[in-house]
Design a protein around this motif. Structure first.
Motif, PDB file in Angstrom:
ATOM      1  N   ALA A  19       0.767  -1.177   0.105  1.00  0.00           N
ATOM      2  CA  ALA A  19      -0.220   0.014  -0.204  1.00  0.00           C
ATOM      3  C   ALA A  19       0.999   1.087  -0.050  1.00  0.00           C
ATOM      4  CB  ALA A  19      -1.021  -0.042   1.365  1.00  0.00           C
ATOM      5  N   ILE A  20       1.965   1.179   0.749  1.00  0.00           N
ATOM      6  CA  ILE A  20       2.682   2.388   1.119  1.00  0.00           C
ATOM      7  C   ILE A  20       3.411   2.827  -0.311  1.00  0.00           C
ATOM      8  CG2 ILE A  20       4.676   3.158   2.089  1.00  0.00           C
ATOM      9  CD1 ILE A  20       4.049   1.747   4.688  1.00  0.00           C
ATOM     10  N   ASN A  21       3.968   1.656  -0.843  1.00  0.00           N
ATOM     11  CA  ASN A  21       4.924   1.894  -1.830  1.00  0.00           C
ATOM     12  C   ASN A  21       4.060   2.097  -3.255  1.00  0.00           C
ATOM     13  OD1 ASN A  21       8.002   1.793  -1.017  1.00  0.00           O
ATOM     14  ND2 ASN A  21       7.038  -0.008   0.190  1.00  0.00           N
ATOM     15  N   VAL A  22       3.133   1.504  -3.574  1.00  0.00           N
ATOM     16  CA  VAL A  22       2.105   1.749  -4.463  1.00  0.00           C
ATOM     17  C   VAL A  22       1.739   2.992  -4.852  1.00  0.00           C
ATOM     18  CG1 VAL A  22       0.403   0.931  -6.044  1.00  0.00           C
ATOM     19  CG2 VAL A  22       1.975  -0.872  -5.226  1.00  0.00           C
ATOM     20  N   ALA A  23       1.177   3.427  -3.518  1.00  0.00           N
ATOM     21  CA  ALA A  23       0.566   4.766  -3.397  1.00  0.00           C
ATOM     22  C   ALA A  23       1.610   5.814  -3.702  1.00  0.00           C
ATOM     23  CB  ALA A  23       0.080   5.000  -2.042  1.00  0.00           C
ATOM     24  N   THR A  24       2.791   5.431  -3.215  1.00  0.00           N
ATOM     25  CA  THR A  24       4.017   6.582  -3.359  1.00  0.00           C
ATOM     26  C   THR A  24       4.574   6.769  -4.938  1.00  0.00           C
ATOM     27  OG1 THR A  24       4.979   6.306  -1.130  1.00  0.00           O
ATOM     28  CG2 THR A  24       6.636   6.989  -3.030  1.00  0.00           C
ATOM     29  N   ALA A  25       4.318   5.639  -5.503  1.00  0.00           N
ATOM     30  CA  ALA A  25       4.660   5.635  -6.870  1.00  0.00           C
ATOM     31  C   ALA A  25       3.612   6.451  -7.780  1.00  0.00           C
ATOM     32  CB  ALA A  25       4.643   3.974  -7.613  1.00  0.00           C
ATOM     33  N   MET A  26       2.369   6.074  -7.403  1.00  0.00           N
ATOM     34  CA  MET A  26       1.261   6.777  -8.050  1.00  0.00           C
ATOM     35  C   MET A  26       1.363   8.275  -7.776  1.00  0.00           C
ATOM     36  SD  MET A  26      -0.126   4.200  -9.721  1.00  0.00           S
ATOM     37  CE  MET A  26      -1.888   4.782 -10.076  1.00  0.00           C
ATOM     38  N   ALA A  27       1.459   8.544  -6.861  1.00  0.00           N
ATOM     39  CA  ALA A  27       1.903  10.039  -6.270  1.00  0.00           C
ATOM     40  C   ALA A  27       2.832  10.716  -7.096  1.00  0.00           C
ATOM     41  CB  ALA A  27       1.985  10.174  -4.986  1.00  0.00           C
ATOM     42  N   ALA A  28       4.060   9.866  -7.175  1.00  0.00           N
ATOM     43  CA  ALA A  28       5.167  10.379  -7.858  1.00  0.00           C
ATOM     44  C   ALA A  28       4.845  10.652  -9.507  1.00  0.00           C
ATOM     45  CB  ALA A  28       6.394   9.448  -7.645  1.00  0.00           C
ATOM     46  N   ILE A  29       3.992  10.032 -10.167  1.00  0.00           N
ATOM     47  CA  ILE A  29       3.767  10.247 -11.507  1.00  0.00           C
ATOM     48  C   ILE A  29       2.650  11.080 -11.663  1.00  0.00           C
ATOM     49  CG2 ILE A  29       5.008   8.219 -12.074  1.00  0.00           C
ATOM     50  CD1 ILE A  29       2.027   7.103 -12.526  1.00  0.00           C
ATOM     51  N   GLY A  30       2.129  11.780 -10.654  1.00  0.00           N
ATOM     52  CA  GLY A  30       1.236  12.870 -10.800  1.00  0.00           C
ATOM     53  C   GLY A  30      -0.145  12.560 -10.471  1.00  0.00           C
ATOM     54  N   TRP A  31      -0.427  11.261 -10.118  1.00  0.00           N
ATOM     55  CA  TRP A  31      -1.708  10.916  -9.652  1.00  0.00           C
ATOM     56  C   TRP A  31      -2.213  11.353  -8.217  1.00  0.00           C
ATOM     57  CZ3 TRP A  31      -4.883   6.378 -11.743  1.00  0.00           C
ATOM     58  CH2 TRP A  31      -4.545   6.081 -12.852  1.00  0.00           C
ATOM     59  N   LYS A  32      -3.106  12.394  -7.910  1.00  0.00           N
ATOM     60  CA  LYS A  32      -3.377  12.703  -6.702  1.00  0.00           C
ATOM     61  C   LYS A  32      -3.766  11.555  -6.019  1.00  0.00           C
ATOM     62  CE  LYS A  32      -5.074  16.576  -3.888  1.00  0.00           C
ATOM     63  NZ  LYS A  32      -3.881  16.425  -3.023  1.00  0.00           N
ATOM     64  N   THR A  33      -3.257  11.181  -4.877  1.00  0.00           N
ATOM     65  CA  THR A  33      -3.371   9.756  -4.391  1.00  0.00           C
ATOM     66  C   THR A  33      -3.851   9.910  -2.842  1.00  0.00           C
ATOM     67  OG1 THR A  33      -1.918   8.960  -5.702  1.00  0.00           O
ATOM     68  CG2 THR A  33      -2.390   7.710  -3.868  1.00  0.00           C
ATOM     69  N   LEU A  34      -4.968   9.336  -2.525  1.00  0.00           N
ATOM     70  CA  LEU A  34      -5.250   9.080  -1.028  1.00  0.00           C
ATOM     71  C   LEU A  34      -4.887   7.639  -0.480  1.00  0.00           C
ATOM     72  CD1 LEU A  34      -6.901  10.222   1.576  1.00  0.00           C
ATOM     73  CD2 LEU A  34      -9.037   9.213   0.283  1.00  0.00           C
ATOM     74  N   LEU A  35      -4.422   7.512   0.708  1.00  0.00           N
ATOM     75  CA  LEU A  35      -4.426   6.134   1.506  1.00  0.00           C
ATOM     76  C   LEU A  35      -5.014   6.078   2.628  1.00  0.00           C
ATOM     77  CD1 LEU A  35      -2.997   3.393   1.466  1.00  0.00           C
ATOM     78  CD2 LEU A  35      -0.838   4.603   2.575  1.00  0.00           C
ATOM     79  N   ILE A  36      -5.944   5.295   2.771  1.00  0.00           N
ATOM     80  CA  ILE A  36      -6.780   5.053   3.973  1.00  0.00           C
ATOM     81  C   ILE A  36      -6.150   4.120   4.920  1.00  0.00           C
ATOM     82  CG2 ILE A  36      -9.008   4.536   5.110  1.00  0.00           C
ATOM     83  CD1 ILE A  36     -10.263   6.077   2.464  1.00  0.00           C
ATOM     84  N   ASP A  37      -5.766   4.214   6.101  1.00  0.00           N
ATOM     85  CA  ASP A  37      -5.236   3.237   6.940  1.00  0.00           C
ATOM     86  C   ASP A  37      -6.365   2.480   7.733  1.00  0.00           C
ATOM     87  OD1 ASP A  37      -3.809   1.667   8.480  1.00  0.00           O
ATOM     88  OD2 ASP A  37      -2.350   2.870   9.053  1.00  0.00           O
ATOM     89  N   LEU A  38      -6.835   1.158   7.395  1.00  0.00           N
ATOM     90  CA  LEU A  38      -7.835   0.517   8.274  1.00  0.00           C
ATOM     91  C   LEU A  38      -7.535  -0.350   9.020  1.00  0.00           C
ATOM     92  CD1 LEU A  38     -11.248   0.214   6.042  1.00  0.00           C
ATOM     93  CD2 LEU A  38     -10.642   1.826   7.944  1.00  0.00           C
ATOM     94  N   ASP A  39      -6.225  -0.382   9.497  1.00  0.00           N
ATOM     95  CA  ASP A  39      -5.672  -1.519  10.110  1.00  0.00           C
ATOM     96  C   ASP A  39      -5.392  -0.831  11.555  1.00  0.00           C
ATOM     97  OD1 ASP A  39      -4.144  -3.518  11.415  1.00  0.00           O
ATOM     98  OD2 ASP A  39      -3.141  -3.978   9.667  1.00  0.00           O
ATOM     99  N   PRO A  40      -6.208  -1.377  12.714  1.00  0.00           N
ATOM    100  CA  PRO A  40      -5.846  -0.815  13.883  1.00  0.00           C
ATOM    101  C   PRO A  40      -4.175  -0.766  14.379  1.00  0.00           C
ATOM    102  CG  PRO A  40      -7.767  -2.372  13.930  1.00  0.00           C
ATOM    103  CD  PRO A  40      -6.870  -2.575  12.682  1.00  0.00           C
TER     104      PRO A  40
END
Length: 258
Positions: A19-40
């Protein structure tokens, strides 16, 4: 906004790292990215440098108190990547939601009011409960990290059954964008065997990119950084970049088909 749940009912398969690294990669190429942490456990929040004492509002507030996504956001050090962090309060959310009529759709309702992003990733807990059901009910598609070990195959079978139930009852449009093989170790013959078995069974559903066992991937969260920032050139980072490229291609194909 495309919503991607990252889930597997088995723990320790690389969900949060993915989740962390794919979200980072998407943001790096210009996709405005949201990550929701649902793990306690809040590992995705910690891995993006958001300390526990800075999480005044969290995904707990979204699910239990119907807070708006915008009111619970935390910016990360990655330009274009925002986070809705998790706290330990989430552990009690399932009990608090049991009597709510819309208990499975709290997250979907909240995301329906948020149009500021191109893509949203949801890091799910390693269990099938109301938290994961909220994620699957809200998601357009599912990305499944699968550890290259024998017992992981049993967990995958259970997850696929869960997806069937979710599409029947809560989200008829839920699909699976792909299965990502993680913790791949070429020195272990069983790793190759499991990977071959998964590809034989599921064919093109399995991503070509394979995430290796990599020390730098393990070290990065302790510094509050994605591996792509901590060590851009390590084998784990390169693998996640390739996975993100494949994911983009599959998402674009899905959009064209729709």
């Amino acid at each position: 906004m495309i919503c991607v749940a990252i889930a597997n009912q088995k723990g320790g398969v690389g969900k949060t790292t993915t989740a962390i690294n794919v979200a980072t990669a998407m943001a790096a190429i210009g996709w405005k990215t949201l990550l929701i942490d649902l793990d306690p456990q809040g590992n995705a929040s910690t891995g993006l440098g958001i300390p526990a004492d800075a999480r005044e509002t969290s995904s707990y507030d979204v699910l239990v108190d119907n807070a708006e996504i915008a009111a619970c956001l935390k910016g990360s050090d990655i330009p274009g990547l925002d986070v809705v962090p998790a706290t330990q309060d989430l552990s009690g959310a399932e009990i608090e939601l049991v009597s709510a009529e819309d208990r499975v759709f709290r997250l979907r309702n909240a995301l329906a009011q948020s149009n500021a992003y191109d893509i949203c990733f949801i890091d799910c807990p390693p269990s099938l409960g109301l938290l994961t059901l909220n994620a699957l009910a809200a998601a357009d598609t599912l990305l499944v990290p699968l550890q290259c070990e024998f017992f992981a195959l049993e967990g995958l079978s259970q997850l696929l059954q869960t997806v069937e139930h979710v599409t029947e009852r809560f989200n008829a449009n839920l699909g699976i964008v792909g299965i990502a093989l993680t913790m791949f170790d070429r020195r272990n013959r069983l790793t190759d065997q499991v990977a071959d078995d998964v590809r034989d069974c599921l064919g093109n559903l399995v991503f070509e990119a394979v995430i290796p066992r990599n020390v730098r991937l393990s070290e990065a969260p302790s510094h509050g950084l994605p591996a792509l920032i901590y060590d851009h050139n390590c084998s784990g980072s390169r693998a996640y970049i390739n996975l993100a490229k494949e994911l983009i291609g599959r998402l674009q194909e899905t959009r064209k088909a729709a």
